[in-house]
Design an enzyme around this catalytic site. Structure first.
Site, PDB file in Angstrom:
ATOM      1  N   ASP A  21       0.873  20.777  32.583  1.00  0.00           N
ATOM      2  CA  ASP A  21       1.049  20.358  31.187  1.00  0.00           C
ATOM      3  C   ASP A  21      -0.065  20.905  30.292  1.00  0.00           C
ATOM      4  O   ASP A  21      -1.183  21.135  30.754  1.00  0.00           O
ATOM      5  CB  ASP A  21       1.069  18.819  31.137  1.00  0.00           C
ATOM      6  CG  ASP A  21       1.654  18.315  29.823  1.00  0.00           C
ATOM      7  OD1 ASP A  21       2.297  19.095  29.097  1.00  0.00           O
ATOM      8  OD2 ASP A  21       1.456  17.114  29.529  1.00  0.00           O
ATOM      9  N   GLY A  22       0.271  21.089  29.022  1.00  0.00           N
ATOM     10  CA  GLY A  22      -0.738  21.461  28.027  1.00  0.00           C
ATOM     11  C   GLY A  22      -0.654  22.890  27.513  1.00  0.00           C
ATOM     12  O   GLY A  22      -1.560  23.337  26.808  1.00  0.00           O
ATOM     13  N   TRP A  26      -2.787  24.309  24.331  1.00  0.00           N
ATOM     14  CA  TRP A  26      -3.697  25.434  24.616  1.00  0.00           C
ATOM     15  C   TRP A  26      -3.459  26.531  23.583  1.00  0.00           C
ATOM     16  O   TRP A  26      -4.414  27.094  23.021  1.00  0.00           O
ATOM     17  CB  TRP A  26      -3.432  25.955  26.031  1.00  0.00           C
ATOM     18  CG  TRP A  26      -4.363  27.056  26.457  1.00  0.00           C
ATOM     19  CD1 TRP A  26      -5.564  26.917  27.095  1.00  0.00           C
ATOM     20  CD2 TRP A  26      -4.162  28.468  26.263  1.00  0.00           C
ATOM     21  NE1 TRP A  26      -6.129  28.153  27.320  1.00  0.00           N
ATOM     22  CE2 TRP A  26      -5.286  29.121  26.815  1.00  0.00           C
ATOM     23  CE3 TRP A  26      -3.154  29.235  25.679  1.00  0.00           C
ATOM     24  CZ2 TRP A  26      -5.424  30.499  26.811  1.00  0.00           C
ATOM     25  CZ3 TRP A  26      -3.297  30.622  25.667  1.00  0.00           C
ATOM     26  CH2 TRP A  26      -4.431  31.237  26.229  1.00  0.00           C
ATOM     27  N   ARG A  34       3.345  27.995  20.420  1.00  0.00           N
ATOM     28  CA  ARG A  34       3.466  27.336  21.723  1.00  0.00           C
ATOM     29  C   ARG A  34       3.835  28.297  22.869  1.00  0.00           C
ATOM     30  O   ARG A  34       3.308  28.202  23.974  1.00  0.00           O
ATOM     31  CB  ARG A  34       4.518  26.223  21.648  1.00  0.00           C
ATOM     32  CG  ARG A  34       4.190  25.097  20.686  1.00  0.00           C
ATOM     33  CD  ARG A  34       5.310  24.075  20.677  1.00  0.00           C
ATOM     34  NE  ARG A  34       5.639  23.648  22.030  1.00  0.00           N
ATOM     35  CZ  ARG A  34       4.935  22.741  22.714  1.00  0.00           C
ATOM     36  NH1 ARG A  34       3.922  22.133  22.162  1.00  0.00           N
ATOM     37  NH2 ARG A  34       5.286  22.438  23.934  1.00  0.00           N
ATOM     38  N   SER A  66      11.504  20.000  32.779  1.00  0.00           N
ATOM     39  CA  SER A  66      12.110  18.694  33.069  1.00  0.00           C
ATOM     40  C   SER A  66      13.470  18.570  32.388  1.00  0.00           C
ATOM     41  O   SER A  66      13.801  19.336  31.475  1.00  0.00           O
ATOM     42  CB  SER A  66      11.190  17.581  32.570  1.00  0.00           C
ATOM     43  OG  SER A  66      11.240  17.494  31.151  1.00  0.00           O
ATOM     44  N   ASN A  69      13.000  18.279  28.870  1.00  0.00           N
ATOM     45  CA  ASN A  69      12.596  19.493  28.145  1.00  0.00           C
ATOM     46  C   ASN A  69      13.786  20.238  27.519  1.00  0.00           C
ATOM     47  O   ASN A  69      13.602  21.051  26.610  1.00  0.00           O
ATOM     48  CB  ASN A  69      11.805  20.446  29.053  1.00  0.00           C
ATOM     49  CG  ASN A  69      10.420  19.956  29.418  1.00  0.00           C
ATOM     50  OD1 ASN A  69       9.898  20.278  30.500  1.00  0.00           O
ATOM     51  ND2 ASN A  69       9.793  19.173  28.547  1.00  0.00           N
ATOM     52  N   SER A 197       5.926  11.246  33.614  1.00  0.00           N
ATOM     53  CA  SER A 197       7.009  11.979  32.943  1.00  0.00           C
ATOM     54  C   SER A 197       8.204  12.284  33.855  1.00  0.00           C
ATOM     55  O   SER A 197       8.689  13.418  33.892  1.00  0.00           O
ATOM     56  CB  SER A 197       6.470  13.265  32.299  1.00  0.00           C
ATOM     57  OG  SER A 197       5.450  12.970  31.369  1.00  0.00           O
TER      58      SER A 197
HETATM   59  C1  IPE Z   1       6.167  17.228  31.818  1.00  0.00           C
HETATM   60  O1  IPE Z   1       5.513  17.672  30.673  1.00  0.00           O
HETATM   61  C2  IPE Z   1       7.167  18.249  32.278  1.00  0.00           C
HETATM   62  C3  IPE Z   1       6.604  19.498  32.771  1.00  0.00           C
HETATM   63  C4  IPE Z   1       5.350  19.759  32.950  1.00  0.00           C
HETATM   64  C5  IPE Z   1       7.570  20.508  33.118  1.00  0.00           C
HETATM   65  P1  IPE Z   1       5.999  17.214  29.217  1.00  0.00           P
HETATM   66  O2  IPE Z   1       5.068  17.825  28.253  1.00  0.00           O
HETATM   67  O3  IPE Z   1       7.440  17.503  29.035  1.00  0.00           O
HETATM   68  O4  IPE Z   1       5.797  15.633  29.297  1.00  0.00           O
HETATM   69  P2  IPE Z   1       5.661  14.564  28.135  1.00  0.00           P
HETATM   70  O5  IPE Z   1       6.801  14.795  27.214  1.00  0.00           O
HETATM   71  O6  IPE Z   1       4.361  14.803  27.460  1.00  0.00           O
HETATM   72  O7  IPE Z   1       5.696  13.246  28.822  1.00  0.00           O
HETATM   73  C1  IPE Z   2       3.907  22.229  29.805  1.00  0.00           C
HETATM   74  O1  IPE Z   2       3.251  22.442  28.605  1.00  0.00           O
HETATM   75  C2  IPE Z   2       5.026  23.210  30.030  1.00  0.00           C
HETATM   76  C3  IPE Z   2       6.376  22.626  29.947  1.00  0.00           C
HETATM   77  C4  IPE Z   2       6.643  21.361  29.770  1.00  0.00           C
HETATM   78  C5  IPE Z   2       7.480  23.551  30.087  1.00  0.00           C
HETATM   79  P1  IPE Z   2       3.775  21.809  27.241  1.00  0.00           P
HETATM   80  O2  IPE Z   2       4.730  22.756  26.619  1.00  0.00           O
HETATM   81  O3  IPE Z   2       4.308  20.450  27.473  1.00  0.00           O
HETATM   82  O4  IPE Z   2       2.442  21.739  26.384  1.00  0.00           O
HETATM   83  P2  IPE Z   2       1.944  20.538  25.486  1.00  0.00           P
HETATM   84  O5  IPE Z   2       1.954  19.315  26.341  1.00  0.00           O
HETATM   85  O6  IPE Z   2       2.902  20.438  24.359  1.00  0.00           O
HETATM   86  O7  IPE Z   2       0.579  20.923  25.059  1.00  0.00           O
HETATM   87 MG    MG Z   3       3.465  18.624  27.499  1.00  0.00          MG
END
Ligand code: IPE
Ligand code: IPE
Ligand code: MG
Length: 247
Positions: A21-22, A26, A34, A66, A69, A197
């Site tokens: 995540d993140g 980043w 993004r 997910s 997502n 999550s």
């Molecule tokens: C969890 O991250 C799913 C993956 C890393 C693929 P999310 O960014 O979707 O989770 P939430 O929405 O912050 O809980």
């Molecule tokens: C995790 O990073 C990757 C996926 C969920 C596909 P994010 O896209 O959730 O990044 P943040 O949490 O918004 O920073």
């Molecule tokens: Mg995320």
């Protein structure tokens, strides 16, 4: 100096699962969109996979996309689906060189055809590899998985191929998408969020949880070693007392 020297090679977790995540934050922190973060997350996937295999981890499960997502802006979903295709294409030879087998869990039927085909091809090409198993969770959510299992079991009972008394925890486990995979010993989540999550809810019943503030694209070898060392300092009691474990 590397943290690697502090790792006890005899107590490597058999299965490590990671909520990567993140990426978005980043990218924002670098003044970018993004999707730039998702592209930079690939390096962390590559590096974590290598280092996990080297340490002797048997199963590495990565939460890549997910069920929830799918609700992101269509442009981001499309960019991720294309990134999966490119990454799989680029990484398949490395997986083969390192004797790593790829599998996937999740509702793969929802993936665009090209993405699904790429994964299926890589799964086929690495099927005979005998080293680490890399499990990608794609279009995955634990509630989706458990609902599928409940439906399958109900169907088996209805058609008479299973009876109620047979249905114990093992039976439920064998009806999950992870049926051939041991439960995770260690669950890592990056980006500072302290939640699961909808990931592997059944399987992480006794996993050790490790959270780090680092964003996924910054997660490197040393970050992984740090998580393993932290894990090795935990006492896994499984409901027993410390004294019982010492015996
Ligand atoms: C969890 O991250 C799913 C993956 C890393 C693929 P999310 O960014 O979707 O989770 P939430 O929405 O912050 O809980
Ligand atoms: C995790 O990073 C990757 C996926 C969920 C596909 P994010 O896209 O959730 O990044 P943040 O949490 O918004 O920073
Ligand atoms: Mg995320």
């Amino acid at each position: 100096m590397s943290l690697k020297q502090y790792i006890d090679p005899n107590r490597i977790p058999e299965h490590v699962a990671i909520i990567m995540d993140g990426n978005g934050r980043w990218a924002q922190a670098h003044g970018e969109q993004r999707v730039f973060g998702h592209h930079n997350g690939v390096h962390a996937v590559h590096c974590t996979t290598q280092v996990a295999a080297e340490l002797g981890v048997k199963y590495l499960t990565l939460y890549a996309f997910s069920t929830e997502n799918w609700n992101r802006p269509q442009a981001e979903v499309d960019a991720l689906m294309n990134l999966f295709v490119d990454t799989i294409e680029r990484e398949t030879p490395t997986l083969c060189e390192n004797n790593i087998r790829l599998t996937a869990i999740g509702d793969l039927a929802r993936l665009p055809e090209r993405t699904r085909e790429k994964f299926e091809e890589c799964i086929r090409r690495t099927a005979q590899n005998t080293g680490m198993t890399l499990v990608l969770a794609l279009s995955y959510s634990a509630r989706w998985e458990i609902t599928q299992a409940v439906r399958n079991i109900a169907a088996q009972v209805a058609e008479g191929t299973a009876n109620l008394n047979q249905i114990d925890e093992g039976y439920v486990s064998r009806n999950l998408t992870t049926k051939d995979i041991p439960d995770p010993d260690l669950l890592i989540r990056t980006s500072g969020e302290l939640r699961i999550s909808n990931f592997l809810l059944w399987q992480i019943a006794y996993a050790e949880l490790y959270f780090t503030d680092q964003y996924w694209p910054d997660f490197d070898e040393e970050s992984f070693y740090k998580a393993i060392i932290d894990y090795q300092h935990r006492e896994r009691r499984f409901g027993k007392t410390s004294e019982q474990l010492a015996k």
